[in-house]
Design a protein around this motif. Sequence first.
Motif, short mmCIF file in Angstrom:
data_model
loop_
_atom_site.label_atom_id
_atom_site.label_comp_id
_atom_site.label_asym_id
_atom_site.label_seq_id
_atom_site.Cartn_x
_atom_site.Cartn_y
_atom_site.Cartn_z
N GLU A 14 57.43 53.73 -27.23
CA GLU A 14 58.42 52.75 -27.67
C GLU A 14 58.37 51.49 -26.81
OE1 GLU A 14 63.14 53.13 -28.61
OE2 GLU A 14 62.51 53.70 -26.58
N THR A 15 58.22 51.69 -25.52
CA THR A 15 58.17 50.55 -24.59
C THR A 15 56.89 49.75 -24.78
OG1 THR A 15 59.43 51.88 -23.01
CG2 THR A 15 58.34 49.91 -22.16
N LEU A 16 55.76 50.42 -24.96
CA LEU A 16 54.49 49.72 -25.16
C LEU A 16 54.48 48.96 -26.48
CD1 LEU A 16 51.92 52.37 -23.87
CD2 LEU A 16 52.69 50.29 -22.70
N ARG A 17 55.12 49.52 -27.51
CA ARG A 17 55.17 48.81 -28.80
C ARG A 17 55.97 47.52 -28.67
NH1 ARG A 17 56.65 54.34 -31.06
NH2 ARG A 17 54.66 55.29 -31.63
N LEU A 18 57.02 47.54 -27.88
CA LEU A 18 57.79 46.31 -27.64
C LEU A 18 56.93 45.28 -26.91
CD1 LEU A 18 61.32 47.65 -26.62
CD2 LEU A 18 60.70 46.44 -28.71
N MET A 19 56.10 45.74 -25.99
CA MET A 19 55.23 44.81 -25.26
C MET A 19 54.23 44.18 -26.22
SD MET A 19 53.00 45.29 -21.80
CE MET A 19 54.44 44.83 -20.82
N ASN A 30 66.84 44.76 -22.24
CA ASN A 30 67.97 44.33 -23.05
C ASN A 30 67.94 44.99 -24.43
OD1 ASN A 30 68.98 42.65 -21.06
ND2 ASN A 30 67.87 40.86 -21.79
N ALA A 31 66.75 45.05 -25.03
CA ALA A 31 66.62 45.60 -26.38
C ALA A 31 66.93 47.10 -26.41
CB ALA A 31 65.22 45.35 -26.92
N LEU A 32 66.58 47.80 -25.32
CA LEU A 32 66.76 49.25 -25.28
C LEU A 32 68.00 49.68 -24.49
CD1 LEU A 32 63.03 50.27 -24.64
CD2 LEU A 32 64.27 50.28 -26.81
N SER A 33 68.75 48.69 -24.00
CA SER A 33 69.96 48.98 -23.20
C SER A 33 69.62 49.84 -21.98
CB SER A 33 71.02 49.67 -24.07
OG SER A 33 71.43 48.84 -25.13
N LEU A 34 68.54 49.45 -21.31
CA LEU A 34 68.09 50.17 -20.12
C LEU A 34 67.98 49.18 -18.96
CD1 LEU A 34 65.22 52.28 -21.73
CD2 LEU A 34 67.48 53.13 -21.08
N SER A 35 67.74 49.71 -17.77
CA SER A 35 67.51 48.85 -16.61
C SER A 35 66.04 48.43 -16.58
CB SER A 35 67.87 49.58 -15.32
OG SER A 35 66.95 50.63 -15.09
N VAL A 36 65.77 47.31 -15.91
CA VAL A 36 64.38 46.88 -15.74
C VAL A 36 63.60 47.92 -14.95
CG1 VAL A 36 62.90 45.11 -14.71
CG2 VAL A 36 64.98 44.43 -15.91
N HIS A 37 64.27 48.57 -14.00
CA HIS A 37 63.62 49.62 -13.22
C HIS A 37 63.11 50.74 -14.13
CE1 HIS A 37 62.81 52.46 -9.97
NE2 HIS A 37 63.53 53.35 -10.63
N THR A 38 63.94 51.16 -15.09
CA THR A 38 63.52 52.23 -16.00
C THR A 38 62.33 51.79 -16.85
OG1 THR A 38 65.77 53.11 -16.11
CG2 THR A 38 64.27 53.72 -17.90
N ILE A 39 62.36 50.54 -17.32
CA ILE A 39 61.24 50.01 -18.10
C ILE A 39 59.97 50.03 -17.27
CG2 ILE A 39 60.30 47.95 -19.21
CD1 ILE A 39 62.47 49.36 -20.83
N ASN A 40 60.05 49.58 -16.03
CA ASN A 40 58.87 49.56 -15.17
C ASN A 40 58.35 50.96 -14.89
OD1 ASN A 40 58.67 46.78 -14.94
ND2 ASN A 40 60.10 46.68 -13.21
N GLU A 41 59.24 51.93 -14.78
CA GLU A 41 58.82 53.32 -14.57
C GLU A 41 58.05 53.83 -15.79
OE1 GLU A 41 58.93 55.50 -12.03
OE2 GLU A 41 59.51 53.79 -10.81
#
Length: 244
Positions: A14-19, A30-41
Amino acid sequence: MGEGCDALTEKEKETLRLMVRGHDAKSMANALSLSVHTINERLRAARRKLDVTSSREAARLLFESEAGSHEKSVDENLGDAHDGQASHNPPIVKRAPKMALLIGAIIMSLIAAALLLSTPLAIDQAGSADTAITARDAEVEAAARGWLELGDAGEWQAGFDAAGQAFREANTVEGWTEASRQVRVPLGAVVSRNLATIRFMNAPPKGFQEVTFHTRFANRADAVETVTLVEENGTWKVVGVLID
């Protein structure tokens, strides 16, 4: 590559598709209502599983691995180009749990590949940017906003007529109207529509402009609208739109 992609979790995909669609870590958060830290993980885990050092490379590999199934869904929605007949099925791509509307899907898939090589012009909510916004950027944004506003008003025929040639060739007025009624109408009125990014993608024949908005609707607070435009006779025309 296939084994590596199979090892990815749905959240990582899901994250890679957004990228692939042009998001950076902040806009993905913002789109996934998560922290930037979680996205980077998630990105770090995806890079490890795919054995690459770049998140964009990881996104490209996933995009290529899913290209076959994506093209199949495009054929089902828009009709087989070889039979010479346009499909009257609504051009909708459904992905649980998010609701998406994709028009001009063949063009969008080409743009996604080109996007991996592009450099974004990111704009924050205050309207400032690292690079000065050119007159062309302002024209592109205005064209994208104006076209979306036709949909806001339910002017499906006008939106179809105002779209680019590739959009009109890939769709029908009936299909566009039905898809919009099923996906756009339930979102309700626009509360706010803030510019997120403007990107140029150097793809043939003359390149594309992609404009992304963070939009708050009456019935959904965290939508991302992605509009793709091409220049036709000196005017920017919409050839693809995704609401996610």
